[in-house]
Design a protein around this motif. Structure first.
Motif, mmCIF file in Angstrom:
data_model
loop_
_atom_site.group_PDB
_atom_site.id
_atom_site.type_symbol
_atom_site.label_atom_id
_atom_site.label_comp_id
_atom_site.label_asym_id
_atom_site.label_seq_id
_atom_site.Cartn_x
_atom_site.Cartn_y
_atom_site.Cartn_z
ATOM 1 N N CYS A 36 0.844 -1.194 0.000
ATOM 2 C CA CYS A 36 0.000 0.000 0.000
ATOM 3 C C CYS A 36 0.879 1.243 0.000
ATOM 4 O O CYS A 36 1.774 1.383 0.844
ATOM 5 N N SER A 37 0.619 2.126 -0.945
ATOM 6 C CA SER A 37 1.361 3.381 -1.052
ATOM 7 C C SER A 37 1.137 4.243 0.179
ATOM 8 O O SER A 37 0.159 4.065 0.917
ATOM 9 N N GLY A 38 2.020 5.201 0.366
ATOM 10 C CA GLY A 38 1.889 6.138 1.473
ATOM 11 C C GLY A 38 0.545 6.840 1.430
ATOM 12 O O GLY A 38 0.099 7.287 0.378
ATOM 13 N N ALA A 39 -0.115 6.906 2.576
ATOM 14 C CA ALA A 39 -1.419 7.554 2.691
ATOM 15 C C ALA A 39 -1.309 8.750 3.620
ATOM 16 O O ALA A 39 -0.376 8.866 4.422
ATOM 17 N N ALA A 40 -2.293 9.635 3.499
ATOM 18 C CA ALA A 40 -2.305 10.894 4.245
ATOM 19 C C ALA A 40 -3.411 10.887 5.296
ATOM 20 O O ALA A 40 -4.371 10.125 5.200
ATOM 21 N N PRO A 41 -3.296 11.792 6.283
ATOM 22 C CA PRO A 41 -4.349 11.919 7.298
ATOM 23 C C PRO A 41 -5.498 12.783 6.782
ATOM 24 O O PRO A 41 -5.481 14.013 6.875
ATOM 25 N N VAL A 42 -6.501 12.136 6.194
ATOM 26 C CA VAL A 42 -7.650 12.832 5.622
ATOM 27 C C VAL A 42 -8.684 13.058 6.723
ATOM 28 O O VAL A 42 -9.104 12.117 7.402
ATOM 29 N N LEU A 43 -9.085 14.299 6.892
ATOM 30 C CA LEU A 43 -10.084 14.657 7.896
ATOM 31 C C LEU A 43 -11.477 14.242 7.430
ATOM 32 O O LEU A 43 -11.764 14.295 6.222
ATOM 33 N N PRO A 44 -12.361 13.834 8.338
ATOM 34 C CA PRO A 44 -13.719 13.423 7.942
ATOM 35 C C PRO A 44 -14.457 14.512 7.157
ATOM 36 O O PRO A 44 -15.236 14.210 6.253
ATOM 37 N N GLU A 45 -14.198 15.773 7.481
ATOM 38 C CA GLU A 45 -14.875 16.878 6.788
ATOM 39 C C GLU A 45 -14.150 17.305 5.511
ATOM 40 O O GLU A 45 -14.562 18.223 4.820
ATOM 41 N N GLY A 46 -13.061 16.617 5.192
ATOM 42 C CA GLY A 46 -12.269 16.936 4.008
ATOM 43 C C GLY A 46 -10.993 17.660 4.392
ATOM 44 O O GLY A 46 -10.868 18.198 5.490
ATOM 45 N N GLY A 47 -10.060 17.667 3.496
ATOM 46 C CA GLY A 47 -8.765 18.270 3.772
ATOM 47 C C GLY A 47 -7.882 17.324 4.563
ATOM 48 O O GLY A 47 -8.249 16.171 4.814
ATOM 49 N N PHE A 48 -6.715 17.817 4.938
ATOM 50 C CA PHE A 48 -5.716 17.003 5.621
ATOM 51 C C PHE A 48 -5.346 17.601 6.967
ATOM 52 O O PHE A 48 -5.466 18.807 7.168
ATOM 53 N N VAL A 49 -4.811 16.760 7.855
ATOM 54 C CA VAL A 49 -4.127 17.268 9.036
ATOM 55 C C VAL A 49 -2.755 17.714 8.535
ATOM 56 O O VAL A 49 -2.006 16.918 7.976
ATOM 57 N N GLN A 50 -2.473 18.983 8.714
ATOM 58 C CA GLN A 50 -1.238 19.549 8.191
ATOM 59 C C GLN A 50 -0.409 20.162 9.316
ATOM 60 O O GLN A 50 -0.944 20.497 10.375
ATOM 61 N N GLY A 51 0.875 20.302 9.063
ATOM 62 C CA GLY A 51 1.763 20.973 9.993
ATOM 63 C C GLY A 51 2.787 20.038 10.592
ATOM 64 O O GLY A 51 2.750 18.825 10.405
ATOM 65 N N ASP A 140 2.317 19.401 2.961
ATOM 66 C CA ASP A 140 2.496 19.760 4.372
ATOM 67 C C ASP A 140 1.692 18.863 5.315
ATOM 68 O O ASP A 140 1.361 19.254 6.435
ATOM 69 N N ILE A 141 1.373 17.612 4.870
ATOM 70 C CA ILE A 141 0.671 16.696 5.768
ATOM 71 C C ILE A 141 1.562 16.387 6.962
ATOM 72 O O ILE A 141 2.789 16.427 6.865
ATOM 73 N N SER A 142 0.937 16.090 8.084
ATOM 74 C CA SER A 142 1.700 15.865 9.313
ATOM 75 C C SER A 142 2.269 14.459 9.408
ATOM 76 O O SER A 142 3.300 14.255 10.043
ATOM 77 N N VAL A 143 1.594 13.494 8.781
ATOM 78 C CA VAL A 143 2.002 12.089 8.886
ATOM 79 C C VAL A 143 1.714 11.381 7.563
ATOM 80 O O VAL A 143 0.692 11.647 6.922
ATOM 81 N N GLU A 144 2.603 10.488 7.170
ATOM 82 C CA GLU A 144 2.379 9.604 6.021
ATOM 83 C C GLU A 144 2.813 8.210 6.441
ATOM 84 O O GLU A 144 3.835 8.042 7.108
ATOM 85 N N VAL A 145 2.025 7.210 6.053
ATOM 86 C CA VAL A 145 2.350 5.828 6.393
ATOM 87 C C VAL A 145 2.131 4.970 5.163
ATOM 88 O O VAL A 145 1.170 5.135 4.424
ATOM 89 N N GLU A 146 3.052 4.036 4.941
ATOM 90 C CA GLU A 146 2.868 2.991 3.941
ATOM 91 C C GLU A 146 2.951 1.649 4.635
ATOM 92 O O GLU A 146 3.546 1.548 5.714
ATOM 93 N N VAL A 147 2.350 0.623 4.034
ATOM 94 C CA VAL A 147 2.282 -0.670 4.710
ATOM 95 C C VAL A 147 2.390 -1.809 3.706
ATOM 96 O O VAL A 147 1.968 -1.667 2.547
#
Length: 154
Positions: A36-51, A140-147
């Motif tokens: 699985c490719s690196g994924a981002a922290p997608v917020l339920p309301e849309g957009g990303f957790v950034q910073g 500028d996502i705060s976290v990325e994870v691949e598995v």
């Protein structure tokens, strides 16, 4: 208990899997392994957790962001495999944290994703893991994870 049943028991509803942000696939199966490719922290309301964790956001928010990434990875697995019950075990997780200078508790951040996988898959959700700090991550996502996931034979 199956992974799909655990999701229901935990009250977890998977989000829609995010489309790739470039020229790659979200997941590729090779034999009994799913990458699985690196994924981002997608917020339920849309957009990303950034910073930057340790700067713009604290450890708890970083950990929550890692859990959101885990939900995206579960959604990608489900999309590729048709059911999380096809997952045999989590093999290897690589967590990348967008860190402020001096922040070094990357394992504490990535635990947010690892804990989710253990909740869903039991001990089979506890794989090998690396948690590293990065100066920057895409968008500028705060976290990325691949598995890498082992799947049951067809």
């Amino acid at each position: 208990m199956s992974a799909q049943a655990r999701l229901a028991e935990l009250g977890i509803e998977l989000p829609s899997a995010m489309a790739p942000a470039g020229l790659y696939r979200s997941a590729v199966r090779v034999g009994d392994l799913l990458f699985c490719s690196g994924a981002a922290p997608v917020l339920p309301e849309g957009g990303f957790v950034q910073g930057k964790v340790g700067g713009d956001i604290d450890l708890a928010a970083g950990r929550a962001a890692a859990r959101l990434v885990g939900l995206q990875l579960l959604a990608a697995m489900h999309q590729e495999l048709g059911s999380l019950d096809a997952v045999s075990r989590i093999v290897k997780l690589l967590g990348m944290v967008n860190c402020a200078p001096g922040f070094n508790n990357t394992p504490g951040v990535i635990d947010g994703c690892s804990e989710l996988f253990i909740e869903v898959f039991g001990e089979a959700g506890r794989g090998a893991r690396s948690a590293v700090g990065m100066a920057e991550l895409p968008f500028d996502i705060s976290v990325e994870v691949e598995v890498i996931v082992q799947v049951h034979a067809d």
